[in-house]
Design a protein around this motif. Structure first.
Motif, PDB file in Angstrom:
ATOM      1  N   THR A 143     -21.791  59.980 -25.928  1.00  0.00           N
ATOM      2  CA  THR A 143     -20.814  58.892 -25.932  1.00  0.00           C
ATOM      3  C   THR A 143     -19.826  59.085 -24.794  1.00  0.00           C
ATOM      4  OG1 THR A 143     -20.970  58.553 -28.318  1.00  0.00           O
ATOM      5  CG2 THR A 143     -19.000  57.721 -27.234  1.00  0.00           C
ATOM      6  N   THR A 200     -29.427  47.242 -22.784  1.00  0.00           N
ATOM      7  CA  THR A 200     -28.204  47.509 -23.523  1.00  0.00           C
ATOM      8  C   THR A 200     -28.023  46.549 -24.692  1.00  0.00           C
ATOM      9  OG1 THR A 200     -26.916  46.064 -22.080  1.00  0.00           O
ATOM     10  CG2 THR A 200     -27.043  48.379 -21.466  1.00  0.00           C
ATOM     11  N   ASP A 205     -24.479  50.221 -26.354  1.00  0.00           N
ATOM     12  CA  ASP A 205     -25.558  51.182 -26.567  1.00  0.00           C
ATOM     13  C   ASP A 205     -26.600  50.929 -25.485  1.00  0.00           C
ATOM     14  OD1 ASP A 205     -27.736  52.683 -27.368  1.00  0.00           O
ATOM     15  OD2 ASP A 205     -27.531  52.187 -29.489  1.00  0.00           O
ATOM     16  N   VAL A 212     -22.758  54.453 -25.368  1.00  0.00           N
ATOM     17  CA  VAL A 212     -23.685  55.455 -25.883  1.00  0.00           C
ATOM     18  C   VAL A 212     -24.889  55.488 -24.945  1.00  0.00           C
ATOM     19  CG1 VAL A 212     -25.140  56.178 -27.800  1.00  0.00           C
ATOM     20  CG2 VAL A 212     -22.917  55.104 -28.251  1.00  0.00           C
TER      21      VAL A 212
END
Length: 249
Positions: free
Chosen positions: A114, A153, A126, A108
């Protein structure tokens, strides 16, 4: 032990795009230890559009920005069936940072997009987290790993997936959290450095698993003593400054 007469093939995936944090040093660490034991080593650089080498002994994929992941992801999907089969068969693989993310299930982006990964690793990423930049120590399944991290992340493993290890020291908010992922002999990690020159124990793990597939044993010998000494000195500097937080890298 001597591995005279053995020729091993290391495949480095996308060295131009995913090789920005010294990842060629990881390949060099493997090849140097093998060559000092009497083996010959062939390094194959897989680039976008290349035919994939038939079956290497070790695969390395490195780190890079989100733009690099975007540039290689279609080609990575093209070779995904081979990579998936190799990992399932026990072939040793090292994936650092963005390379690990791309081998995962999804990424993401900070703007909410995504990007589908290839699913070799049972994890999602993420990229909109807080920045972590500093030295760290990971107690891993192959030994104590020392290096540094620099990322924004949050990685989530699927239920039941094994981490590579647990961060035991560091001041960037990740101490106490688990690092990366391990599937058979494939390892994904956030540890940079590059990680293999700093951590001969991890390099030897990859080599041992590669030679095991040939029916051979591996252990470091006198020819590796100087490499090990240099690594230990570098690790000592990191450990002595473990409380230092990077403002820029």
């Amino acid at each position: 032990m001597s591995v005279d007469g053995e020729n091993l093939v290391i495949a480095q995936l996308y060295p131009d795009e995913l090789g920005v944090t010294g990842d060629s040093g990881n390949v060099l660490a493997i090849s140097t230890r093998l060559e000092r034991a009497g083996a010959t080593v062939t390094v194959v650089h897989h680039r976008i559009g290349d035919a994939l080498v038939s079956r290497p002994d070790i695969v390395v994929i490195g780190n890079g920005p989100l733009s690099a992941v975007r540039s290689v992801i279609d080609d990575l999907r093209r070779i995904a069936p081979d990579l998936t089969e190799w990992v399932a068969s026990g072939l040793p693989l090292l994936a650092v940072g963005a390379g690990m993310e791309a081998l995962g299930e999804s990424i993401v982006t900070p703007d909410g997009e995504t990007i589908d990964g290839i699913g070799v690793f049972p994890l999602s990423t993420d990229r909109a987290g807080a920045r972590h930049a500093g030295y760290l120590v990971v107690d891993s399944s192959v030994g104590r790993i020392v290096g540094f991290e620099d990322h924004r992340t949050v990685t989530t493993r699927r239920d039941g997936a094994a981490p590579f290890g647990r961060v035991t020291s560091g001041v960037t908010g990740t101490a106490g959290f688990e690092d990366g992922v391990r599937v058979s002999n494939a390892i994904g990690t956030r540890v940079q450095g590059p990680v293999l020159p700093l951590n001969p124990v991890l390099t030897d793990f990859l080599i041992a698993r590669a030679l095991e597939r040939r029916g051979l044993d591996w252990s470091a010998g006198p020819s590796h003593a100087e490499l090990d000494r240099l690594a230990e000195e570098a690790r000592g500097v990191i450990l002595a400054n473990i409380d230092h937080v990077f403002s820029t890298i």
